[in-house]
Design an enzyme around this catalytic site. Structure first.
Site, PDB file in Angstrom:
ATOM      1  N   ASN A 131      -7.223  -6.342 -25.532  1.00  0.00           N
ATOM      2  CA  ASN A 131      -7.242  -7.593 -26.307  1.00  0.00           C
ATOM      3  C   ASN A 131      -7.386  -8.771 -25.340  1.00  0.00           C
ATOM      4  O   ASN A 131      -6.444  -9.109 -24.622  1.00  0.00           O
ATOM      5  CB  ASN A 131      -5.928  -7.687 -27.101  1.00  0.00           C
ATOM      6  CG  ASN A 131      -5.799  -8.983 -27.873  1.00  0.00           C
ATOM      7  OD1 ASN A 131      -6.764  -9.749 -27.993  1.00  0.00           O
ATOM      8  ND2 ASN A 131      -4.614  -9.238 -28.398  1.00  0.00           N
TER       9      ASN A 131
ATOM     10  N   LYS B  53      -7.624 -11.816 -26.036  1.00  0.00           N
ATOM     11  CA  LYS B  53      -6.935 -13.009 -26.578  1.00  0.00           C
ATOM     12  C   LYS B  53      -7.810 -14.253 -26.429  1.00  0.00           C
ATOM     13  O   LYS B  53      -9.032 -14.160 -26.516  1.00  0.00           O
ATOM     14  CB  LYS B  53      -5.577 -13.175 -25.903  1.00  0.00           C
ATOM     15  CG  LYS B  53      -4.704 -11.922 -26.015  1.00  0.00           C
ATOM     16  CD  LYS B  53      -3.286 -12.164 -25.614  1.00  0.00           C
ATOM     17  CE  LYS B  53      -2.473 -10.883 -25.758  1.00  0.00           C
ATOM     18  NZ  LYS B  53      -1.077 -11.057 -25.478  1.00  0.00           N
TER      19      LYS B  53
ATOM     20  N   HIS C 132      -0.816  -9.362 -35.091  1.00  0.00           N
ATOM     21  CA  HIS C 132      -0.361  -9.508 -33.713  1.00  0.00           C
ATOM     22  C   HIS C 132       0.794 -10.506 -33.668  1.00  0.00           C
ATOM     23  O   HIS C 132       0.802 -11.483 -34.419  1.00  0.00           O
ATOM     24  CB  HIS C 132      -1.513  -9.981 -32.817  1.00  0.00           C
ATOM     25  CG  HIS C 132      -1.150  -9.886 -31.363  1.00  0.00           C
ATOM     26  ND1 HIS C 132      -0.389 -10.839 -30.738  1.00  0.00           N
ATOM     27  CD2 HIS C 132      -1.402  -8.932 -30.430  1.00  0.00           C
ATOM     28  CE1 HIS C 132      -0.193 -10.481 -29.479  1.00  0.00           C
ATOM     29  NE2 HIS C 132      -0.805  -9.318 -29.265  1.00  0.00           N
TER      30      HIS C 132
ATOM     31  N   GLU D 245       1.501 -12.833 -31.808  1.00  0.00           N
ATOM     32  CA  GLU D 245       1.128 -14.233 -31.565  1.00  0.00           C
ATOM     33  C   GLU D 245       0.607 -14.888 -32.843  1.00  0.00           C
ATOM     34  O   GLU D 245       0.772 -16.094 -33.039  1.00  0.00           O
ATOM     35  CB  GLU D 245       0.107 -14.307 -30.416  1.00  0.00           C
ATOM     36  CG  GLU D 245       0.787 -14.037 -29.078  1.00  0.00           C
ATOM     37  CD  GLU D 245      -0.072 -13.354 -28.034  1.00  0.00           C
ATOM     38  OE1 GLU D 245      -1.301 -13.297 -28.200  1.00  0.00           O
ATOM     39  OE2 GLU D 245       0.507 -12.859 -27.038  1.00  0.00           O
TER      40      GLU D 245
ATOM     41  N   GLU E 169       4.556  -2.930 -30.580  1.00  0.00           N
ATOM     42  CA  GLU E 169       4.609  -3.911 -29.503  1.00  0.00           C
ATOM     43  C   GLU E 169       5.893  -4.729 -29.621  1.00  0.00           C
ATOM     44  O   GLU E 169       5.913  -5.736 -30.349  1.00  0.00           O
ATOM     45  CB  GLU E 169       3.426  -4.876 -29.599  1.00  0.00           C
ATOM     46  CG  GLU E 169       2.073  -4.210 -29.597  1.00  0.00           C
ATOM     47  CD  GLU E 169       1.005  -5.162 -29.093  1.00  0.00           C
ATOM     48  OE1 GLU E 169       0.433  -4.878 -28.034  1.00  0.00           O
ATOM     49  OE2 GLU E 169       0.766  -6.201 -29.729  1.00  0.00           O
TER      50      GLU E 169
ATOM     51  N   GLY F 151       3.706  -9.987 -22.591  1.00  0.00           N
ATOM     52  CA  GLY F 151       3.546 -11.071 -21.626  1.00  0.00           C
ATOM     53  C   GLY F 151       4.771 -11.291 -20.743  1.00  0.00           C
ATOM     54  O   GLY F 151       4.921 -12.358 -20.146  1.00  0.00           O
TER      55      GLY F 151
ATOM     56  N   SER G 184       2.959  -5.598 -21.868  1.00  0.00           N
ATOM     57  CA  SER G 184       3.059  -5.522 -20.406  1.00  0.00           C
ATOM     58  C   SER G 184       2.636  -4.168 -19.830  1.00  0.00           C
ATOM     59  O   SER G 184       3.248  -3.673 -18.874  1.00  0.00           O
ATOM     60  CB  SER G 184       4.476  -5.873 -19.940  1.00  0.00           C
ATOM     61  OG  SER G 184       4.751  -7.226 -20.235  1.00  0.00           O
TER      62      SER G 184
ATOM     63  N   GLY H 247      -3.071  -6.456 -22.914  1.00  0.00           N
ATOM     64  CA  GLY H 247      -3.458  -7.858 -23.023  1.00  0.00           C
ATOM     65  C   GLY H 247      -3.975  -8.342 -21.682  1.00  0.00           C
ATOM     66  O   GLY H 247      -5.169  -8.226 -21.376  1.00  0.00           O
TER      67      GLY H 247
HETATM   68  P1  PGA Z   1       0.286  -8.103 -22.484  1.00  0.00           P
HETATM   69  O1  PGA Z   1      -0.127  -8.340 -23.997  1.00  0.00           O
HETATM   70  O2  PGA Z   1      -0.296  -6.783 -22.068  1.00  0.00           O
HETATM   71  O3  PGA Z   1      -0.276  -9.243 -21.747  1.00  0.00           O
HETATM   72  O4  PGA Z   1       1.794  -8.070 -22.454  1.00  0.00           O
HETATM   73  C1  PGA Z   1      -0.067  -7.289 -24.894  1.00  0.00           C
HETATM   74  C2  PGA Z   1      -0.345  -7.735 -26.284  1.00  0.00           C
HETATM   75  O5  PGA Z   1      -0.212  -8.913 -26.621  1.00  0.00           O
HETATM   76  O6  PGA Z   1      -0.730  -6.923 -27.113  1.00  0.00           O
END
Ligand code: PGA
Length: 265
Positions: A9, A11, A97, A99, A169, A175, A215, A236
């Site tokens: 992703n 983003k 998601h 976010e 997740e 993040g 992460s 991500g």
């Molecule tokens: P990240 O994001 O790997 O940067 O932690 C994962 C995600 O948002 O699905």
């Protein structure tokens, strides 16, 4: 035999056409000659670059979108229809998601409508679910996951249900460079499996892929994917490095191939 997934992703990154082209050219080079029979890799760029990615992604890599609206067409300023996505070659769509739940205040009901619209138009939803750190501390992980899953699975046929991909997740892991223990991920997987089985039956639940996200880097794959018995990962930040995407895809592919050989599958 269950497929494994690597979802990248991007983003709201890749800030120009030039950057998109650069990413694609490095990615093509990194993926060249790599065999992927068990692992499906899906790259999920921002909407604006979908067409560009569709034209230039390596053949073995699928295209995903970061969101969708539930209506097919009409007066919905700023929204993207499932038909538009389908038309330009998108196969997978992330919904729910964290976010989007956080910044777009999306509810479980709205997310369920998106899932149903995608299934109707034959696109595959990647439904993201996960608890916050506070919810985990209060012992609410199970009820939060169930609430996030329930609406999406209710009233859909088995055929449709099997098209779903679930990404577990935990919000506190996204993040943050913090990853849960394998046992905690496996526990979440069991909760998810049971919930789906209670609505759609065990045979359907067994066929649904459940991924881990938050992460993920190559060096934690054993912990968050293999030891936790997950069907793949959603990445991500690491997806911004084509070399890392190719490397993670290869680790998953090789691990699975070796495992299957060992048990004679
Ligand atoms: P990240 O994001 O790997 O940067 O932690 C994962 C995600 O948002 O699905």
């Amino acid at each position: 035999m269950k497929q494994r997934y690597l979802i990248g992703n991007l983003k709201m990154n890749v800030l120009s056409v030039e950057e998109a082209d650069q990413y694609l050219s490095v990615f093509r080079r990194e993926m060249k000659g790599r065999k992927q029979s068990i692992t499906t890799t899906v790259i999920v760029p921002p909407f604006l670059y979908l067409e560009r990615f569709q034209k230039a992604l390596p053949e073995a890599v699928s295209l995903g979108a970061q969101d969708v609206f539930w209506e097919k067409e009409g007066s919905y300023t700023g929204e993207i229809s499932p038909l538009m996505l389908k038309d330009i070659g998108v196969e997978y769509v992330i919904v729910g998601h964290s976010e989007r739940r956080q910044y777009g205040h999306e509810t479980n009901e709205e997310i369920a409508k998106k899932v149903q619209a995608l299934l109707k138009w034959n696109l595959r939803p990647i439904l993201c679910i996960g608890e916050t750190a506070e919810e985990r501390r209060r012992g609410e992980t199970s009820s939060v996951l169930e609430a996030q899953l329930k609406g999406a699975f209710e009233g859909i046929s088995s055929l449709h249900a099997e098209k779903m991909i679930i990404a577990y997740e935990p919000r506190w892991a996204i993040g943050s460079d913090q990853v849960p223990a394998s046992e905690d991920i496996l526990e979440a997987k069991v909760i998810i499996y049971r919930m789906i089985a209670s609505v759609c039956g065990a045979p359907v639940a067994e066929r649904i892929s459940i991924l881990y996200g938050g992460s993920v880097k190559a060096n934690v794959l054993k912990q968050v994917c293999f030891d936790a018995q997950m069907d793949g990962v959603l990445i991500g930040r690491e997806s911004l490095f084509p070399y890392e995407v190719a490397k993670i895809a290869e680790i998953i592919e090789n691990y699975e191939a070796t495992e299957r050989e060992a048990v004679g599958r």
